[in-house]
Design a protein around this motif. Structure first.
Motif, PDB file in Angstrom:
ATOM      1  N   ARG A 229       0.862  -1.101  -0.047  1.00 20.07           N
ATOM      2  CA  ARG A 229      -0.056  -0.050  -0.053  1.00 20.07           C
ATOM      3  C   ARG A 229       1.038   1.268   0.134  1.00 20.07           C
ATOM      4  NH1 ARG A 229      -4.679  -0.342   4.140  1.00 20.07           N
ATOM      5  NH2 ARG A 229      -5.249   1.477   3.126  1.00 20.07           N
ATOM      6  N   ILE A 230       0.615   2.308  -0.806  1.00 20.93           N
ATOM      7  CA  ILE A 230       1.411   3.541  -1.048  1.00 20.93           C
ATOM      8  C   ILE A 230       0.398   4.852  -0.876  1.00 20.93           C
ATOM      9  CG2 ILE A 230       2.637   4.668  -2.748  1.00 20.93           C
ATOM     10  CD1 ILE A 230       3.229   2.103  -4.068  1.00 20.93           C
ATOM     11  N   GLY A 231       1.071   5.379   0.090  1.00 13.68           N
ATOM     12  CA  GLY A 231       0.066   6.698   0.424  1.00 13.68           C
ATOM     13  C   GLY A 231       0.707   7.858   1.215  1.00 13.68           C
ATOM     14  N   MET A 232       0.186   9.019   1.394  1.00 11.20           N
ATOM     15  CA  MET A 232       0.894  10.074   2.037  1.00 11.20           C
ATOM     16  C   MET A 232       0.640   9.924   3.545  1.00 11.20           C
ATOM     17  SD  MET A 232       1.968  11.969  -0.133  1.00 11.20           S
ATOM     18  CE  MET A 232       1.751  12.589  -1.897  1.00 11.20           C
ATOM     19  N   ALA A 233       1.433  10.324   4.289  1.00 12.30           N
ATOM     20  CA  ALA A 233       1.508  10.228   5.957  1.00 12.30           C
ATOM     21  C   ALA A 233       2.119  11.565   6.498  1.00 12.30           C
ATOM     22  CB  ALA A 233       2.552   9.320   6.404  1.00 12.30           C
ATOM     23  N   LEU A 234       0.933  12.034   7.443  1.00  8.88           N
ATOM     24  CA  LEU A 234       1.007  13.216   7.987  1.00  8.88           C
ATOM     25  C   LEU A 234       2.187  13.180   9.066  1.00  8.88           C
ATOM     26  CD1 LEU A 234      -2.467  13.775   9.262  1.00  8.88           C
ATOM     27  CD2 LEU A 234      -1.560  15.002   7.370  1.00  8.88           C
ATOM     28  N   GLY A 235       2.801  14.382   9.230  1.00  5.71           N
ATOM     29  CA  GLY A 235       4.065  14.444  10.072  1.00  5.71           C
ATOM     30  C   GLY A 235       5.397  14.020   9.265  1.00  5.71           C
ATOM     31  N   LEU A 236       5.416  13.762   8.080  1.00  4.92           N
ATOM     32  CA  LEU A 236       6.807  13.568   7.481  1.00  4.92           C
ATOM     33  C   LEU A 236       7.029  14.926   6.773  1.00  4.92           C
ATOM     34  CD1 LEU A 236       6.368  10.060   6.050  1.00  4.92           C
ATOM     35  CD2 LEU A 236       7.577  10.857   8.100  1.00  4.92           C
ATOM     36  N   ASP A 237       8.218  15.318   6.564  1.00  6.60           N
ATOM     37  CA  ASP A 237       8.378  16.274   5.629  1.00  6.60           C
ATOM     38  C   ASP A 237       8.203  16.028   4.064  1.00  6.60           C
ATOM     39  OD1 ASP A 237       9.387  17.865   7.819  1.00  6.60           O
ATOM     40  OD2 ASP A 237      11.638  17.352   7.627  1.00  6.60           O
ATOM     41  N   SER A 238       7.825  16.955   3.236  1.00  6.62           N
ATOM     42  CA  SER A 238       7.488  16.557   1.953  1.00  6.62           C
ATOM     43  C   SER A 238       8.370  15.793   1.122  1.00  6.62           C
ATOM     44  CB  SER A 238       7.514  17.811   1.199  1.00  6.62           C
ATOM     45  OG  SER A 238       8.945  18.712   0.885  1.00  6.62           O
ATOM     46  N   GLU A 239       9.768  15.437   1.676  1.00  7.04           N
ATOM     47  CA  GLU A 239      10.632  14.632   0.723  1.00  7.04           C
ATOM     48  C   GLU A 239      11.083  13.462   1.553  1.00  7.04           C
ATOM     49  OE1 GLU A 239      13.876  16.414  -1.498  1.00  7.04           O
ATOM     50  OE2 GLU A 239      12.587  18.070  -2.109  1.00  7.04           O
ATOM     51  N   ALA A 240      10.360  13.487   2.862  1.00  6.70           N
ATOM     52  CA  ALA A 240      10.779  12.181   3.531  1.00  6.70           C
ATOM     53  C   ALA A 240       9.869  11.037   3.192  1.00  6.70           C
ATOM     54  CB  ALA A 240      10.513  12.456   5.199  1.00  6.70           C
ATOM     55  N   TRP A 241      10.341   9.769   3.396  1.00  2.65           N
ATOM     56  CA  TRP A 241       9.558   8.445   3.345  1.00  2.65           C
ATOM     57  C   TRP A 241       9.748   7.615   4.712  1.00  2.65           C
ATOM     58  CZ3 TRP A 241      12.837   4.549   3.644  1.00  2.65           C
ATOM     59  CH2 TRP A 241      14.204   4.757   3.162  1.00  2.65           C
ATOM     60  N   ARG A 242       8.883   6.628   4.736  1.00  2.00           N
ATOM     61  CA  ARG A 242       8.864   5.536   5.745  1.00  2.00           C
ATOM     62  C   ARG A 242       8.421   4.221   5.030  1.00  2.00           C
ATOM     63  NH1 ARG A 242       5.553   7.568  10.130  1.00  2.00           N
ATOM     64  NH2 ARG A 242       7.315   8.551  10.836  1.00  2.00           N
ATOM     65  N   ILE A 243       9.128   3.347   5.389  1.00  2.00           N
ATOM     66  CA  ILE A 243       8.794   1.895   5.059  1.00  2.00           C
ATOM     67  C   ILE A 243       8.184   1.088   6.048  1.00  2.00           C
ATOM     68  CG2 ILE A 243       9.229  -0.075   3.576  1.00  2.00           C
ATOM     69  CD1 ILE A 243      11.262   1.561   1.959  1.00  2.00           C
ATOM     70  N   ARG A 244       7.259   0.737   6.109  1.00  2.00           N
ATOM     71  CA  ARG A 244       6.724  -0.216   7.606  1.00  2.00           C
ATOM     72  C   ARG A 244       6.219  -1.509   6.733  1.00  2.00           C
ATOM     73  NH1 ARG A 244       2.011   2.523  10.475  1.00  2.00           N
ATOM     74  NH2 ARG A 244       2.278   0.736  12.025  1.00  2.00           N
ATOM     75  N   ILE A 245       6.721  -2.654   7.351  1.00  2.00           N
ATOM     76  CA  ILE A 245       6.522  -3.922   6.910  1.00  2.00           C
ATOM     77  C   ILE A 245       5.874  -4.807   8.088  1.00  2.00           C
ATOM     78  CG2 ILE A 245       7.300  -6.093   6.275  1.00  2.00           C
ATOM     79  CD1 ILE A 245       9.466  -4.737   4.803  1.00  2.00           C
ATOM     80  N   THR A 246       4.455  -4.781   8.037  1.00  2.06           N
ATOM     81  CA  THR A 246       3.810  -5.793   9.033  1.00  2.06           C
ATOM     82  C   THR A 246       3.397  -6.945   8.304  1.00  2.06           C
ATOM     83  OG1 THR A 246       1.789  -4.245   8.694  1.00  2.06           O
ATOM     84  CG2 THR A 246       3.255  -3.550  10.312  1.00  2.06           C
ATOM     85  N   ASP A 247       2.053  -6.883   8.310  1.00  3.29           N
ATOM     86  CA  ASP A 247       1.383  -7.981   7.551  1.00  3.29           C
ATOM     87  C   ASP A 247       1.065  -7.753   6.004  1.00  3.29           C
ATOM     88  OD1 ASP A 247      -0.509  -6.164   7.910  1.00  3.29           O
ATOM     89  OD2 ASP A 247      -2.136  -7.692   8.321  1.00  3.29           O
ATOM     90  N   ARG A 248       1.610  -6.322   5.995  1.00  3.24           N
ATOM     91  CA  ARG A 248       1.527  -6.047   4.501  1.00  3.24           C
ATOM     92  C   ARG A 248       2.927  -5.149   4.247  1.00  3.24           C
ATOM     93  NH1 ARG A 248      -3.085  -3.040   6.365  1.00  3.24           N
ATOM     94  NH2 ARG A 248      -4.387  -4.667   4.895  1.00  3.24           N
ATOM     95  N   VAL A 249       3.140  -4.571   3.187  1.00  2.00           N
ATOM     96  CA  VAL A 249       4.257  -3.420   2.921  1.00  2.00           C
ATOM     97  C   VAL A 249       3.450  -2.029   2.760  1.00  2.00           C
ATOM     98  CG1 VAL A 249       6.038  -2.506   1.637  1.00  2.00           C
ATOM     99  CG2 VAL A 249       5.652  -5.115   1.885  1.00  2.00           C
ATOM    100  N   GLU A 250       3.835  -1.213   3.682  1.00  2.00           N
ATOM    101  CA  GLU A 250       3.423   0.147   3.373  1.00  2.00           C
ATOM    102  C   GLU A 250       4.414   1.108   3.192  1.00  2.00           C
ATOM    103  OE1 GLU A 250       0.707   1.490   6.644  1.00  2.00           O
ATOM    104  OE2 GLU A 250       0.452  -0.316   7.219  1.00  2.00           O
ATOM    105  N   ILE A 251       4.294   1.987   2.160  1.00  6.32           N
ATOM    106  CA  ILE A 251       5.304   2.899   1.688  1.00  6.32           C
ATOM    107  C   ILE A 251       4.575   4.286   1.963  1.00  6.32           C
ATOM    108  CG2 ILE A 251       6.574   3.871  -0.058  1.00  6.32           C
ATOM    109  CD1 ILE A 251       6.626   0.870  -1.324  1.00  6.32           C
ATOM    110  N   GLN A 252       5.119   5.024   2.738  1.00  2.50           N
ATOM    111  CA  GLN A 252       4.684   6.353   3.198  1.00  2.50           C
ATOM    112  C   GLN A 252       5.551   7.545   2.568  1.00  2.50           C
ATOM    113  OE1 GLN A 252       3.747   5.576   7.196  1.00  2.50           O
ATOM    114  NE2 GLN A 252       1.727   4.937   6.852  1.00  2.50           N
TER     115      GLN A 252
END
Length: 634
Positions: free
Chosen positions: A51-74
């Motif tokens: 799942r790919i989407g925006m996240a609040l609290g991150l700078d405009s060029e910052a990213w986060r990858i979270r792996i739980t029961d799925r992959v989240e790219i924010q």
């Protein structure tokens, strides 16, 4: 530990409709298919593996990858999300950010098991950071776009008819007339984004009034990149552009701010308006005033020299006023590149620059070290600063052969960072492919605020077992003087000057005479040592059996061929040194270089060197034949 399994049947979901994000998602799906096989798909809603989407609290060029029961790219914004997508493909799928330009595909794995984790991007070392596609003779002709620049320039026919092969503007037409193919530029933009850079100067010359050239800028903007202009094109206007624009006026003004300031202002305004229409808030303006091509303004207008600082200051004021008249941002980003005479005028106190213009310091074109203005100029608290660095530079630097080592790049960029000049960083990358090692090192330095170890970098970046060969290659460059290495462009300049001396009876330029005549024996010794070292490297490289095939091909083009080109040019130069030139032996060595070029033209790289008009190996060979048949030495 919880794990997730990725297979070729995985799905990717995003609600983001931005074209730049969709292009990055398409690249992700292509990468997934290469690594996992099957048929990865994009879905608009529902449960998805990624799942790919925006996240609040991150700078405009910052990213986060979270792996739980799925992959989240924010991501915190458009670029942050794009960078996050490519970070995932690199870190988890094993896709090299420079895969296209190295010609190395990711390994097929069939499936992946990913452990639960969270990775956050690091702060950026520079706000704006990117590449300058400059001296792009190979890129322009590798894939025939069928499109030309300068086609409406009023002096084109007369310039092409000039019998002098080395006439300056005739050379510019030879180098830059071909517009780079759109698919090739797309590969450039993709690599830029994979390296987490956000800026491109997309060509040596861009006439935004030519739709075929404007399309390059449009494509960069669609990918989400900031765009800017060559330092010879303030507000996008080169002398080619001005004279093409001016031919439609009854007065036919010449390209001179001293003589025709009103015409220059109007041309700048027309071009700025068009750039804003195409790029909008993704433009970083280039301001300044230079002459014809990449030369000082007094080169074609000698009367301007005594008042150069006054004219450039006036032009800056006019250009900033124009920028504010055509666009809506309160503080539009604008840069002044202190290249050659600009640096001298600043250093001497003859040029004042408004605080709302970013001063961009350039490295020295011979040494790739920062010039004295960078070290001596006091920084104004209200002004931002940046850097323009050359991996390649014509005509005394690297071009067909990589030049600055990761060690040298890291040392120079550390000086810039320590000065706090972090607003803007642009890298001259020439035709990209020859310089992928340096590009990767520099891009990592400017994109991440992390410690950088050149030895660790080169060991991890080059094919396994070749790091020491690369280190020895960089160490073997002859040093003409402190930090000035004899790169292929310099060798070519010396060779060409000597041929003009022997064949055309032209005097040697002073900088050439200094080494080939005044320091003849020293230069002979330097060349002989380097040739011996390169012969040893070629022999050691021949014993390697690299796999897979694409890694072998990359090493052949990026290392073996480059060593052979430089070794050959050194050999030609050695045979041409006064006072006993051997034209026949020199010509044989040039033929050997030409015969080695297929090492860099396998697979998709077919005809890569057909655009070689700067080093111009075939022309040099022709001149050597001419010298061999017409010159009598003694």
């Amino acid at each position: 530990m919880r794990r997730i399994r990725l297979t070729g049947n995985c799905s990717v979901q995003t609600s983001e409709c931005d074209p730049a994000i969709q292009l990055a998602v398409a690249d992700l799906i292509r990468d997934l298919k290469k690594v996992l096989g099957g048929n990865p798909t994009q879905v608009k809603s529902g449960t998805a593996t990624i799942r790919i989407g925006m996240a609040l609290g991150l700078d405009s060029e910052a990213w986060r990858i979270r792996i739980t029961d799925r992959v989240e790219i924010q991501g915190g914004g458009r670029l942050g999300l794009i960078f996050g997508i490519y970070a995932f493909t690199h870190r988890f799928l094993g896709v090299d950010p420079m895969w296209f330009w190295k010609g190395i595909e990711p390994k097929f794995k069939g499936e992946l098991e990913l452990s639960k984790c969270q990775i956050d991007s690091k702060p950026r070392a520079f706000k704006y950071r990117g590449w300058f596609i400059n001296d792009e003779d190979l890129l322009g002709r590798w894939k025939d776009s069928g499109k030309q620049r300068f086609s409406r320039w009023p002096r084109r026919r007369s310039t092409e008819a000039n019998p002098d092969y080395d006439f300056y503007e005739k050379r510019l037409l030879r180098y830059y007339s071909s517009i780079v193919d759109a698919n090739v530029m797309s590969a450039v933009f993709e690599a830029l984004l994979r390296m987490e850079c956000n800026l491109v100067i997309p060509a040596s010359f861009i006439d935004i009034m030519n739709p075929d050239e404007a399309s390059i800028v449009e494509a960069a903007v669609v990918r989400g990149l900031y765009v800017s202009q060559h330092h010879v094109e303030p507000l996008g206007v080169s002398h080619f552009g001005f004279e093409t624009w001016a031919q439609e006026l009854d007065t036919s003004p010449s390209f001179s701010y001293r003589q025709f300031p009103d015409a220059m202002r109007q041309c700048w305004a027309d071009y700025a308006k068009r750039w804003w229409e195409i790029a909008g808030e993704q433009i970083i303006w280039q301001v300044g005033l230079r002459g014809r091509g990449d030369r000082p303004l007094w080169d074609h207008d000698p009367e301007a020299k005594m008042r150069a600082g006054e004219f450039i200051s006036g032009a800056l004021s006019d250009q900033l006023e124009i920028i504010h008249s055509v666009e809506s941002r309160g503080q539009p980003p604008a840069t002044l590149t202190l290249w050659l005479e600009g640096a001298d005028l600043i250093e001497s106190g003859n040029l004042s620059v408004p605080d709302n213009v970013t001063l961009v310091f350039a490295d020295d074109d011979l040494s790739q070290q920062m010039r004295s203005d960078f070290h001596l100029l006091n920084r104004s608290p209200g002004q931002t600063h940046g850097v323009y660095y050359h991996l390649a530079v014509w005509s005394f630097g690297a071009h067909l052969v990589q030049g600055a080592s990761p060690d040298k790049i890291a040392k120079t960029m550390s000086e810039v960072l320590n000065k706090g000049d972090r607003e803007y960083a642009i890298l001259n990358v020439a035709n990209v492919r020859e310089h992928v090692l340096g590009i990767s090192a520099w891009s990592e330095l400017v994109s991440k605020s992390e410690p950088f170890n050149p030895d660790d970098f080169i060991h991890s970046w080059v094919p396994e077992g070749t790091a020491e060969l690369y280190r020895s290659f960089f160490a073997a460059f002859p040093q003409l003087r402190h930090e000035w290495s004899l790169h292929d462009g310099c060798a070519r300049t010396f060779i060409s000057s000597l041929l003009k001396y022997y064949v055309d009876l032209e005097a040697l330029p002073e900088i050439v005479r200094m080494y080939v005549v005044d320091q003849n024996e020293r230069l002979r010794l330097l060349l002989s040592r380097a040739i011996k070292a390169f012969d040893g490297l070629i022999e050691r490289a021949s014993s390697l059996d690299l796999e897979p095939e694409d890694t072998h091909d990359f090493f052949q083009s990026n290392f073996v061929l480059q060593v052979k080109i430089l070794r050959g040019l050194y050999g030609v130069l050695l045979e041409l040194l006064p006072s006993d030139p051997d034209f026949e032996q020199a010509e044989e060595m040039m033929v050997a270089i030409l015969e080695a070029l297929p090492l860099g033209e396998s697979g998709k790289w077919s005809q890569w060197y057909r655009g070689d008009t700067k080093v111009d190996l075939k022309y040099l060979q022709k001149r050597l034949v001419q010298a061999k048949t017409t010159c009598v030495v003694g």
